[in-house]
Design a protein around this motif. Structure first.
Motif: not given
Length: 117
Positions: A81-103
């Motif tokens: 939950x509550x990923x800061x913009x830079x952290x969310x960008x790292x998750x998106x670029x690495x495609x970890x946003x597909x591995x985790x449920x992010x709220x």
């Protein structure tokens, strides 16, 4: 690294802060490990609130990947939950946003895990 766990019903909320990089990733993993054992089918769900995490590196992502694999193998549920913009960008670029449920925030994550229990 202190994760400042709090109990919200049957859900454990962890609140890491600072950077999860090569300097802090081992401490993050060690602090996270005891909570993973209880995150299983019919056990507590786990919400990791990233609102106070300013950066995560590949070694921090690796610690989370190992954790989510363990949780899924146990039939548990761990969400972020509550990923800061830079952290969310790292998750998106690495495609970890597909591995985790992010709220977007802690409340949304708690509502999601609460509705699934």
């Amino acid at each position: 690294m202190e994760l400042q766990p709090t109990q919200e019903g049957r859900t454990v909320v962890l609140n890491p802060s600072g950077r999860i990089d090569h300097t802090h990733a081992d401490a993050f993993k060690l602090a996270l490990d005891p909570h993973l054992a209880d995150c299983r089918k019919d056990g507590a769900s786990l919400v990791i609130d990233f609102s106070n995490v300013s950066y995560i590196s590949s070694i921090g992502l690796r610690a989370l990947m190992v954790a989510i694999k363990q949780v899924k193998a146990q039939g548990g549920r761990m969400v972020l939950a509550a990923l800061q913009p830079l952290v969310l960008e790292v998750f998106t670029i690495s495609r970890f946003d597909m591995l985790f449920e992010i709220f977007p925030d802690r409340a949304a994550a708690l509502a999601a895990v609460g509705s699934a229990s």
